[in-house]
Design a protein around this motif. Structure first.
Motif, mmCIF file in Angstrom:
data_model
loop_
_atom_site.group_PDB
_atom_site.id
_atom_site.type_symbol
_atom_site.label_atom_id
_atom_site.label_comp_id
_atom_site.label_asym_id
_atom_site.label_seq_id
_atom_site.Cartn_x
_atom_site.Cartn_y
_atom_site.Cartn_z
ATOM 1 N N GLU A 38 22.200 -41.151 -7.138
ATOM 2 C CA GLU A 38 23.518 -40.800 -7.629
ATOM 3 C C GLU A 38 23.961 -39.420 -7.173
ATOM 4 O OE1 GLU A 38 23.435 -40.961 -11.869
ATOM 5 O OE2 GLU A 38 21.644 -39.715 -12.067
ATOM 6 N N TRP A 39 23.010 -38.520 -6.900
ATOM 7 C CA TRP A 39 23.384 -37.200 -6.399
ATOM 8 C C TRP A 39 24.022 -37.322 -5.015
ATOM 9 C CZ3 TRP A 39 23.420 -33.065 -9.457
ATOM 10 C CH2 TRP A 39 22.668 -33.127 -10.637
ATOM 11 N N LYS A 40 23.410 -38.096 -4.173
ATOM 12 C CA LYS A 40 23.964 -38.316 -2.841
ATOM 13 C C LYS A 40 25.316 -39.012 -2.930
ATOM 14 C CE LYS A 40 22.933 -40.519 1.608
ATOM 15 N NZ LYS A 40 21.956 -41.353 2.361
ATOM 16 N N ALA A 41 25.436 -39.988 -3.830
ATOM 17 C CA ALA A 41 26.692 -40.728 -3.978
ATOM 18 C C ALA A 41 27.825 -39.815 -4.428
ATOM 19 C CB ALA A 41 26.500 -41.870 -4.971
ATOM 20 N N VAL A 42 27.552 -38.911 -5.357
ATOM 21 C CA VAL A 42 28.584 -37.989 -5.827
ATOM 22 C C VAL A 42 29.009 -37.050 -4.704
ATOM 23 C CG1 VAL A 42 29.050 -36.054 -7.379
ATOM 24 C CG2 VAL A 42 27.919 -38.099 -8.250
ATOM 25 N N ARG A 43 28.023 -36.509 -4.002
ATOM 26 C CA ARG A 43 28.341 -35.609 -2.888
ATOM 27 C C ARG A 43 29.218 -36.310 -1.852
ATOM 28 N NH1 ARG A 43 26.456 -34.777 2.108
ATOM 29 N NH2 ARG A 43 26.402 -32.652 2.945
ATOM 30 N N GLU A 44 28.848 -37.534 -1.485
ATOM 31 C CA GLU A 44 29.625 -38.265 -0.485
ATOM 32 C C GLU A 44 31.022 -38.600 -0.997
ATOM 33 O OE1 GLU A 44 27.170 -41.597 0.476
ATOM 34 O OE2 GLU A 44 25.954 -40.451 1.940
ATOM 35 N N ALA A 45 31.128 -38.879 -2.298
ATOM 36 C CA ALA A 45 32.438 -39.178 -2.875
ATOM 37 C C ALA A 45 33.347 -37.956 -2.821
ATOM 38 C CB ALA A 45 32.267 -39.660 -4.318
ATOM 39 N N ILE A 46 32.791 -36.788 -3.096
ATOM 40 C CA ILE A 46 33.588 -35.552 -3.023
ATOM 41 C C ILE A 46 34.084 -35.328 -1.602
ATOM 42 C CG2 ILE A 46 33.485 -33.033 -3.241
ATOM 43 C CD1 ILE A 46 31.388 -33.514 -5.491
ATOM 44 N N LEU A 47 33.195 -35.468 -0.641
ATOM 45 C CA LEU A 47 33.596 -35.261 0.749
ATOM 46 C C LEU A 47 34.628 -36.287 1.188
ATOM 47 C CD1 LEU A 47 30.144 -34.398 2.375
ATOM 48 C CD2 LEU A 47 32.072 -32.843 2.017
ATOM 49 N N LYS A 48 34.482 -37.528 0.744
ATOM 50 C CA LYS A 48 35.459 -38.552 1.097
ATOM 51 C C LYS A 48 36.819 -38.270 0.448
ATOM 52 C CE LYS A 48 35.064 -41.573 3.328
ATOM 53 N NZ LYS A 48 35.451 -41.769 4.758
ATOM 54 N N TYR A 49 36.789 -37.813 -0.798
ATOM 55 C CA TYR A 49 38.046 -37.443 -1.461
ATOM 56 C C TYR A 49 38.751 -36.325 -0.699
ATOM 57 C CZ TYR A 49 41.095 -34.758 -4.455
ATOM 58 O OH TYR A 49 42.157 -34.031 -4.927
ATOM 59 N N VAL A 50 37.989 -35.279 -0.340
ATOM 60 C CA VAL A 50 38.584 -34.156 0.399
ATOM 61 C C VAL A 50 39.131 -34.640 1.735
ATOM 62 C CG1 VAL A 50 38.056 -31.977 1.557
ATOM 63 C CG2 VAL A 50 37.170 -32.409 -0.750
ATOM 64 N N GLU A 51 38.395 -35.490 2.397
ATOM 65 C CA GLU A 51 38.848 -36.037 3.682
ATOM 66 C C GLU A 51 40.176 -36.784 3.530
ATOM 67 O OE1 GLU A 51 37.447 -39.840 6.305
ATOM 68 O OE2 GLU A 51 35.885 -38.386 5.792
ATOM 69 N N ILE A 52 40.260 -37.687 2.579
ATOM 70 C CA ILE A 52 41.471 -38.480 2.375
ATOM 71 C C ILE A 52 42.663 -37.587 2.032
ATOM 72 C CG2 ILE A 52 42.554 -40.198 0.855
ATOM 73 C CD1 ILE A 52 39.754 -41.504 0.616
ATOM 74 N N GLU A 53 42.432 -36.647 1.110
ATOM 75 C CA GLU A 53 43.529 -35.785 0.679
ATOM 76 C C GLU A 53 43.971 -34.820 1.771
ATOM 77 O OE1 GLU A 53 45.311 -35.712 -2.692
ATOM 78 O OE2 GLU A 53 44.733 -37.595 -1.767
ATOM 79 N N TYR A 54 43.022 -34.273 2.484
ATOM 80 C CA TYR A 54 43.363 -33.352 3.569
ATOM 81 C C TYR A 54 44.218 -34.069 4.610
ATOM 82 C CZ TYR A 54 42.911 -29.900 7.291
ATOM 83 O OH TYR A 54 43.194 -28.982 8.279
ATOM 84 N N ASN A 55 43.806 -35.240 5.008
ATOM 85 C CA ASN A 55 44.554 -35.978 6.030
ATOM 86 C C ASN A 55 45.924 -36.419 5.509
ATOM 87 O OD1 ASN A 55 42.574 -35.771 8.049
ATOM 88 N ND2 ASN A 55 41.449 -37.527 7.215
ATOM 89 N N ARG A 56 46.033 -36.701 4.210
ATOM 90 C CA ARG A 56 47.326 -37.053 3.633
ATOM 91 C C ARG A 56 48.270 -35.861 3.631
ATOM 92 N NH1 ARG A 56 49.953 -36.708 -1.209
ATOM 93 N NH2 ARG A 56 48.198 -35.701 -2.260
ATOM 94 N N LEU A 57 47.732 -34.694 3.295
ATOM 95 C CA LEU A 57 48.559 -33.492 3.212
ATOM 96 C C LEU A 57 48.886 -32.899 4.576
ATOM 97 C CD1 LEU A 57 46.752 -31.810 0.187
ATOM 98 C CD2 LEU A 57 49.083 -32.732 0.173
#
Length: 529
Positions: free
Chosen positions: A117-136
């Motif tokens: 779950e630690w790896k999953a949370v880390r990857e989720a944060i990075l994916k969120y930042v990726e999606i939002e950065y590209n949207r903005l």
């Protein structure tokens, strides 16, 4: 180069303000990559406001310092945190954990961030930042979340990311899996008037009068203040043999033979010294490079010398634990942990030393009035791995001289040390901090002459240099701990601490400003385990 980058980042912020939603950001706006990321509250939009300037942010910092005696970024709002990141290097430290995880402070040494779950949370944060950065930033080349990582992958549960979008920073700060989001590069400015008085220096030896030392066999100089802690008598029982002390500081001078090829010379044979560099230099995050273990400041050299300088016939100063082993970790460029690469270097140093089974003691005569979540994570990791950690209570001139014990000495996981003047009543040194978090004190300044402070090794040569403040008090106490531990190597860190405490001048009472008082090193070493 750096100033051009700041203007470029600010231009991006203003240019993409129109991409932000007009109403509060809610959970409906959060992309769901792999785990359930959700906001704990709605986020107020930026509304096109420019970032706060340093004067405004410093005012908030000062207000919190006056009210709370420390400053943490979770004391202020999203707008202030975003502003602080924007006007510096846009580097933020993000601490995370799976939702519902309990007692991380006590369990941080047990987790593996690359699993489950630690790896999953880390990857989720990075994916969120990726999606939002590209949207903005729709007109930019698309990026991956990993592209924004600074200083590489981390073994503890935090990320260092380059972020300059208010929406992303504000959302992360209020997300269910986030422990903290802190601007890494904001701190006390690089002004000599607010730097430590025991800071960079000691490049050359000083003109030392004979009254400032005594000479012991085979021809070593003992600093005048050692007698106040009864260190020489303690040497009859212990010299720190086989105790490994880790020092986190500005490194060791490559020109000081007594901490390099001559470390195991004279009466200090049969021991080792290692040095490592964890300090990165960067003009842009993917151009970071390690600048090595060597000291360009002087502070780390004097601290290492205070703890473990060899006892030789060269006329140089001898350290408190002159038979102890030494590991030097260069984590900073100077004495204040106030830059992104310094927070990274100090954190990496604590993790490295904490993970070594041979290290018993860690001494760090550095700090800041700004709390750092990731440095605290690393301190807790090392503490949980059984290391006895000494930290300087603080040394200042003007801007922070009225503040109590600074970070990380303010943490319960560290042993805070400060310096005092000779004589009675107990009075802190001219530039030292005190407070309820102080554990021990060390006499290191003449009451009638504030320039008369302890002696240690200079950047080169055998002629001693002077060094003061809570810095030298901390290094001295770490050396005493090595003497105590060497007297019975099977002791736990709690037993070593208790022997030091029970041999201190205030015991069994604890002073509100000076802790247990000054340690009698001989009594602590000679105590029944």
């Amino acid at each position: 180069m750096q100033r051009i980058y700041y203007l470029f980042a600010l231009g991006l912020l203003l240019g993409f303000a129109a991409c932000e939603p007009s109403g509060p950001i809610s959970n409906n706006d959060i992309p769901q990559p792999t785990v359930n990321l959700r906001l704990t509250k709605d986020i107020t939009p930026l509304g096109g406001k420019p970032p706060l300037n340093r004067v405004a942010i410093d005012r908030l910092v000062l207000q919190n310092l006056m009210e709370r005696d420390q400053f943490r970024w979770d004391y202020v709002d999203d707008y202030t945190v975003w502003s602080a990141a924007t006007i510096t290097d846009s580097l933020v430290s993000i601490g995370y954990q799976p939702e519902g995880f309990q007692n991380l402070d006590q369990r941080i040494h047990e987790i593996d961030v690359n699993q489950g779950e630690w790896k999953a949370v880390r990857e989720a944060i990075l994916k969120y930042v990726e999606i939002e950065y590209n949207r903005l930033h729709p007109s930019d080349e698309p990026i991956k979340g990993e592209d924004l990582i600074a200083f590489g992958e981390k073994p503890l549960p935090y990320l260092n990311l380059h972020l300059y979008d208010y929406e992303i920073i504000a959302s992360l700060r209020n997300m269910n899996v986030i422990r903290y989001v802190e601007p890494m590069g904001y701190g006390t400015e690089n002004d000599p008037s607010i730097r430590s008085a025991s800071g960079c220096g000691g490049a050359n030896g000083a003109n030392v009068p004979a009254s400032d030392y005594t000479t012991v066999s085979p021809n070593a100089k003992v600093s005048w203040n050692y007698s106040y802690m009864n260190i020489q008598n303690a040497w009859n029982l212990s010299q720190g043999d086989n105790i490994v002390v880790g020092v986190i500081d500005s490194g060791i001078s490559s020109s000081q033979n007594k901490l390099n090829g001559g470390f195991a010379s004279g009466w200090s044979g049969g021991r080792f010294r290692q040095k490592y560099g964890f300090h990165e230099t960067c003009s842009w995050w993917f151009w970071c490079s390690n600048d090595g273990p060597n000291d360009d400041c002087g502070h780390g050299t004097t601290m290492a010398g205070t703890i473990a300088a060899p006892r030789t016939n060269a006329g140089s100063t001898v350290g408190v634990a002159y038979k102890a082993d030494l590991i030097s970790c260069r984590g900073t460029n100077d004495v204040v942990i106030n830059e992104s690469n310094e927070k990274d270097g100090v954190s990496d140093s604590y993790y490295f030393l904490g993970g070594r089974n041979d290290v018993k003691i860690i001494s760090m005569s550095l700090g800041d009035v700004f709390y750092s979540g990731q440095v605290a994570d690393a301190v807790r990791y090392a503490n949980n791995r059984g290391k006895l950690i000494f930290a300087a209570a603080g040394t200042s001139l003007t801007w922070t001289s009225w503040v109590g014990v600074i970070f990380p000495a303010s943490m319960s996981e560290t042993v805070a040390v400060t310096g005092v003047k000779t004589g009675s009543p107990t009075q802190r040194c001219s530039v030292c901090h005190d407070g309820s978090a102080v554990d021990f004190i060390v006499t290191m300044e003449d009451r009638n002459d504030s320039d008369r402070v302890p002696l240690s090794l200079a950047m080169s040569g055998n002629t001693p240099t002077y060094v003061g403040g809570s810095s030298v008090a901390t290094a001295t106490t770490a050396g005493i701990a090595a003497l105590v531990w060497a007297a019975n190597p099977n002791q736990s860190k709690s037993q070593v601490y208790n022997r030091m405490k029970e041999a201190a001048s205030n015991y069994p009472n604890r002073s509100g400003s000076f802790g247990w008082g000054q340690i009698d090193a001989f009594a602590a070493v000679n105590a029944v385990p």
